[in-house]
Design a protein around this motif. Structure first.
Motif, PDB file in Angstrom:
ATOM      1  N   GLU A 157       0.914  -1.046  -0.103  1.00 18.22           N
ATOM      2  CA  GLU A 157       0.247   0.091  -0.323  1.00 18.22           C
ATOM      3  C   GLU A 157       1.021   1.743  -0.004  1.00 18.22           C
ATOM      4  OE1 GLU A 157      -4.270   1.966   2.488  1.00 18.22           O
ATOM      5  OE2 GLU A 157      -2.698   0.060   2.883  1.00 18.22           O
ATOM      6  N   SER A 158       1.589   1.535   0.434  1.00 16.58           N
ATOM      7  CA  SER A 158       2.817   2.416   1.135  1.00 16.58           C
ATOM      8  C   SER A 158       3.679   2.577  -0.808  1.00 16.58           C
ATOM      9  CB  SER A 158       3.172   1.889   1.690  1.00 16.58           C
ATOM     10  OG  SER A 158       4.672   1.831   2.184  1.00 16.58           O
ATOM     11  N   ILE A 159       3.719   1.481  -1.336  1.00 16.63           N
ATOM     12  CA  ILE A 159       4.921   2.102  -2.487  1.00 16.63           C
ATOM     13  C   ILE A 159       3.723   2.150  -3.861  1.00 16.63           C
ATOM     14  CG2 ILE A 159       5.790   0.282  -4.382  1.00 16.63           C
ATOM     15  CD1 ILE A 159       6.877  -1.576  -1.686  1.00 16.63           C
ATOM     16  N   ALA A 189       6.020  15.744  -6.484  1.00 18.08           N
ATOM     17  CA  ALA A 189       5.241  15.036  -5.712  1.00 18.08           C
ATOM     18  C   ALA A 189       5.349  14.698  -4.188  1.00 18.08           C
ATOM     19  CB  ALA A 189       4.584  13.885  -5.843  1.00 18.08           C
ATOM     20  N   GLY A 190       6.720  15.121  -3.960  1.00 25.41           N
ATOM     21  CA  GLY A 190       7.478  14.437  -2.312  1.00 25.41           C
ATOM     22  C   GLY A 190       8.191  13.522  -2.424  1.00 25.41           C
ATOM     23  N   VAL A 191       8.307  12.754  -3.454  1.00 25.50           N
ATOM     24  CA  VAL A 191       8.268  11.019  -3.066  1.00 25.50           C
ATOM     25  C   VAL A 191       9.487  10.289  -3.429  1.00 25.50           C
ATOM     26  CG1 VAL A 191       5.426  10.545  -3.052  1.00 25.50           C
ATOM     27  CG2 VAL A 191       6.955  10.328  -4.924  1.00 25.50           C
ATOM     28  N   VAL A 192      10.021   9.534  -3.441  1.00 28.35           N
ATOM     29  CA  VAL A 192      10.959   8.369  -3.668  1.00 28.35           C
ATOM     30  C   VAL A 192      10.347   7.988  -5.071  1.00 28.35           C
ATOM     31  CG1 VAL A 192      12.629   8.636  -1.676  1.00 28.35           C
ATOM     32  CG2 VAL A 192      11.053   6.671  -2.052  1.00 28.35           C
ATOM     33  N   ASP A 193      11.137   7.494  -5.986  1.00 29.09           N
ATOM     34  CA  ASP A 193      10.729   5.966  -6.907  1.00 29.09           C
ATOM     35  C   ASP A 193       9.971   5.317  -6.465  1.00 29.09           C
ATOM     36  OD1 ASP A 193       9.999   5.680 -10.189  1.00 29.09           O
ATOM     37  OD2 ASP A 193      11.444   3.428  -9.267  1.00 29.09           O
ATOM     38  N   ALA A 194       8.772   4.846  -6.865  1.00 24.86           N
ATOM     39  CA  ALA A 194       7.682   3.223  -5.732  1.00 24.86           C
ATOM     40  C   ALA A 194       8.540   2.071  -6.365  1.00 24.86           C
ATOM     41  CB  ALA A 194       6.503   3.532  -6.659  1.00 24.86           C
ATOM     42  N   GLY A 195       8.964   2.133  -8.244  1.00 21.23           N
ATOM     43  CA  GLY A 195       9.958   0.718  -8.343  1.00 21.23           C
ATOM     44  C   GLY A 195      10.611   0.986  -7.166  1.00 21.23           C
ATOM     45  N   GLY A 196      11.404   1.586  -7.279  1.00 25.26           N
ATOM     46  CA  GLY A 196      12.885   1.909  -6.717  1.00 25.26           C
ATOM     47  C   GLY A 196      12.878   1.213  -4.755  1.00 25.26           C
ATOM     48  N   ARG A 197      11.877   2.081  -4.609  1.00 28.68           N
ATOM     49  CA  ARG A 197      11.353   1.380  -3.023  1.00 28.68           C
ATOM     50  C   ARG A 197      11.423   0.063  -3.490  1.00 28.68           C
ATOM     51  NH1 ARG A 197      12.027   2.002   1.941  1.00 28.68           N
ATOM     52  NH2 ARG A 197      10.556   1.116   3.497  1.00 28.68           N
ATOM     53  N   GLY A 198      10.487  -1.110  -4.661  1.00 29.34           N
ATOM     54  CA  GLY A 198      10.566  -1.970  -4.178  1.00 29.34           C
ATOM     55  C   GLY A 198      11.493  -2.748  -4.009  1.00 29.34           C
ATOM     56  N   LEU A 199      12.120  -2.576  -5.507  1.00 26.71           N
ATOM     57  CA  LEU A 199      13.599  -3.202  -5.131  1.00 26.71           C
ATOM     58  C   LEU A 199      14.410  -3.012  -3.940  1.00 26.71           C
ATOM     59  CD1 LEU A 199      15.750  -4.477  -7.084  1.00 26.71           C
ATOM     60  CD2 LEU A 199      16.717  -2.653  -7.749  1.00 26.71           C
ATOM     61  N   VAL A 200      14.592  -1.567  -3.470  1.00 31.41           N
ATOM     62  CA  VAL A 200      15.037  -1.494  -2.169  1.00 31.41           C
ATOM     63  C   VAL A 200      14.590  -2.995  -0.782  1.00 31.41           C
ATOM     64  CG1 VAL A 200      15.782   0.018   0.159  1.00 31.41           C
ATOM     65  CG2 VAL A 200      15.984   0.999  -2.748  1.00 31.41           C
ATOM     66  N   VAL A 201      13.258  -2.782  -0.909  1.00 34.45           N
ATOM     67  CA  VAL A 201      12.763  -3.630  -0.101  1.00 34.45           C
ATOM     68  C   VAL A 201      13.074  -4.876  -0.714  1.00 34.45           C
ATOM     69  CG1 VAL A 201      10.092  -5.432   0.434  1.00 34.45           C
ATOM     70  CG2 VAL A 201      10.710  -2.612  -0.082  1.00 34.45           C
ATOM     71  N   LEU A 202      13.545  -5.380  -1.832  1.00 31.15           N
ATOM     72  CA  LEU A 202      13.802  -6.701  -1.996  1.00 31.15           C
ATOM     73  C   LEU A 202      15.283  -7.038  -1.619  1.00 31.15           C
ATOM     74  CD1 LEU A 202      12.517  -7.467  -5.666  1.00 31.15           C
ATOM     75  CD2 LEU A 202      10.975  -8.200  -3.321  1.00 31.15           C
ATOM     76  N   LEU A 203      16.310  -5.781  -2.258  1.00 32.65           N
ATOM     77  CA  LEU A 203      17.485  -6.115  -1.589  1.00 32.65           C
ATOM     78  C   LEU A 203      17.697  -6.268  -0.320  1.00 32.65           C
ATOM     79  CD1 LEU A 203      18.621  -3.627  -3.912  1.00 32.65           C
ATOM     80  CD2 LEU A 203      19.807  -6.068  -3.823  1.00 32.65           C
ATOM     81  N   ASP A 204      16.537  -5.806   0.780  1.00 35.09           N
ATOM     82  CA  ASP A 204      16.925  -5.204   2.286  1.00 35.09           C
ATOM     83  C   ASP A 204      16.560  -6.506   2.950  1.00 35.09           C
ATOM     84  OD1 ASP A 204      17.604  -3.143   2.327  1.00 35.09           O
ATOM     85  OD2 ASP A 204      15.728  -2.242   3.191  1.00 35.09           O
TER      86      ASP A 204
END
Length: 536
Positions: free
Chosen positions: A25-27, A178-193
């Motif tokens: 949801e946050s992504i 929009a005051g946000v980071v890239d959504a796809g990049g955020r998803g990739l960081v979740v996978l790397l983490d």
């Protein structure tokens, strides 16, 4: 662990699905590029779930088999650009471990570099500030890591990905807007983490530079950084029974029809096709000429944007920020942020404001210590298009007085003025027990002493330890002190440590000393004060 086998790959895939589900949801909320369709988190979750399902259905003997099954499943179930790129990340990892029995630090380094190459090739017009930038930074950090130890390589990639993610708003104007980071990049960081957590056995979480903001109407209709805003549809399908030559022709045909074109394969016989266009039929016919398209999906961006844009479902809301007394304020129709159970971070306060889904929000803070965090949260909410005003209240009793005069039929500005006036006309008192030694205006207090406070200052001290009798006595003395300046109504909010019979004792006392005063009491259950007192 210093190596990954097929079992560890399965653990990672399962953990990825759970992590993406928790962050979906946050992504979705920060998805504004290349189109603000609010589905990147959902697409990544669906794609990774498809990859895991394929892994669970496949006979697995080696780590290469496991990663290949993930890549095939991700490609077959890929949704959106983000899903396509995820399938290529998994394919890159799979291709580099076919000849090895275990994933080492060196193999992971090579796998991320191959993933970077395939993902970049999958996008017709790569743009800086997207998931590709995050992946490239992670791959370079893994390549440059001085150690070949698996945990060192994965942590280097994870940290570099997080840094690159934080930098995406400076690379893409639409993200900064929009005051946000890239959504796809955020998803990739979740996978790397998640990969780092599986390998190191420690939780790895990447903090966001700023709270996740609801998207403004302006950001929902912003022009794309690449391609044309005139393309209204997303067309996706799987393709088989084709050839490399046919795929080249298909990619060229789709580039003539629209933008955001990607035609990528699993390295064997299956391809996934993605394009933004207006002529849906022509996009599908191009696939028919190239091979056998199946699992065709079509989405209209306007429908998705309209659903996201209607985030305000009511005109007015009140948010009260207090410790305890939750039921009391909810009964008055307010949303409550309970300081007794939640930390007052800007992100949490922002979430409470945004979740009202109201166009105009008045915030009634019951604690002066949260001022800075609240100001930050309100600034973010206002930047995102919500009209938020903080009414000056410094105690739950002042918040209750303000809420008592709230009238949603008034203009929002007039209503805020009326609430502010009611709060200002209420003197605030508090009876609490000292936690530390301190110097006050009326002398030194020791831990365990009873403190009577008036408008934020200590005015009475009773040596501890507290007893029911001393609490009752100091409550009466505090109210007398507050009534020295006059008053008609005394409001008491009882804390968790309030002695039995306090209200009866107070009423009997005031009946003699101030017979003109009315007493109203409410159970609050707050843990940080024996009572809150208001005098109007």
């Amino acid at each position: 662990m210093q190596v990954m086998d097929a079992v560890a790959v399965r653990r990672w895939a399962d953990a990825c699905v759970r992590s993406l589900d928790a962050n979906r949801e946050s992504i979705d909320q920060i998805n504004v590029f290349p189109v603000p369709d609010g589905d990147t988190g959902t697409n990544l979750l669906h794609t990774m779930q498809s990859a895991l399902d394929a892994l669970l259905r496949s006979p697995i003997s080696t780590v290469g088999d496991a990663l290949s099954a993930l890549a095939r499943g991700a490609l077959a179930g890929a949704r959106g650009n983000s899903g396509v790129i995820l399938s290529q990340v998994l394919r890159g990892l799979a291709e580099t471990v076919q000849e090895v029995s275990l994933v080492t630090g060196s193999a992971l380094r090579k796998g991320l570099q191959r993933s970077d190459e395939l993902a970049t090739a999958a996008v017709s017009k790569p743009v800086a500030g997207t998931v590709l930038s995050v992946l490239h930074a992670a791959a370079e950090a893994a390549r440059d890591c001085p150690s070949d130890e698996l945990d060192e390589v994965v942590m280097a990639a994870s940290r570099a990905g997080a840094i690159a993610l934080a930098d995406t708003p400076r690379q893409l104007a639409v993200l900064a807007k929009a005051g946000v980071v890239d959504a796809g990049g955020r998803g990739l960081v979740v996978l790397l983490d998640t990969l780092a957590a599986v390998i190191t056995g420690q939780t790895v979480e990447t903090p966001m530079d700023a709270p996740l903001l609801p998207r403004t109407p302006e950001s929902l209709t912003t022009a794309r950084e690449s391609g044309s805003p005139e393309f209204e549809y997303e067309v996706m399908y799987l393709l088989d029974d084709t050839s490399e030559e046919a795929v080249v022709e298909l990619r060229a045909s789709l580039n003539l029809l629209g933008d955001c074109v990607s035609v990528v394969g699993d390295g064997a016989s299956l391809w996934t096709v993605h394009v933004h266009c207006n002529d849906i039929g022509a996009a599908i016919e191009a696939g028919v000429r190239a091979g056998r398209p199946h699992r065709i999906t079509v989405a209209r961006f306007a429908d998705q944007i309209a659903a996201q844009a209607s985030r305000f479902v009511r005109d007015r809301a009140i948010v009260v920020v207090v410790s305890g007394a939750v039921d009391l304020f909810r009964a008055e129709g307010a949303a409550v942020f309970d300081l007794a159970t939640s930390s007052a971070t800007p992100t949490d306060l922002l979430s409470s404001i945004v979740s009202t889904r109201a166009r105009h929000v008045a915030v009634l803070p019951g604690d002066p210590d949260i001022r800075e965090a609240l100001e930050e949260a309100v600034a973010y909410a206002q930047a995102a298009g919500q009209d938020v005003v903080v009414v000056p209240t410094f105690s739950p009793v002042q918040a209750l007085a303000a809420l008592a005069v709230h009238d949603p039929s008034r203009r929002a500005g007039d209503d805020v003025v009326a609430m502010a006036e009611a709060a200002a006309a209420t003197r605030r008192g508090e009876l609490s027990i000292a936690a530390d030694e301190a110097i006050t205006w009326v002398g030194r207090c020791q831990p365990g002493d009873l403190l009577g406070m008036l408008d934020g200052e200590v005015v009475l001290i009773e040596p501890g330890p507290a007893s029911p009798e001393s609490l009752l006595d100091l409550s009466c003395r505090l109210v007398d002190r507050m009534l020295n300046g006059g008053g008609e109504l005394v409001t008491v909010i009882l804390g968790a440590d309030s002695p039995d019979g306090l209200v009866d004792v107070l009423e009997d006392h005031l009946r003699v000393t101030h017979p003109e005063v009315e007493v109203t009491a409410y159970p609050g259950g707050q843990p940080d004060a024996v009572i809150f007192v208001g005098v109007e």
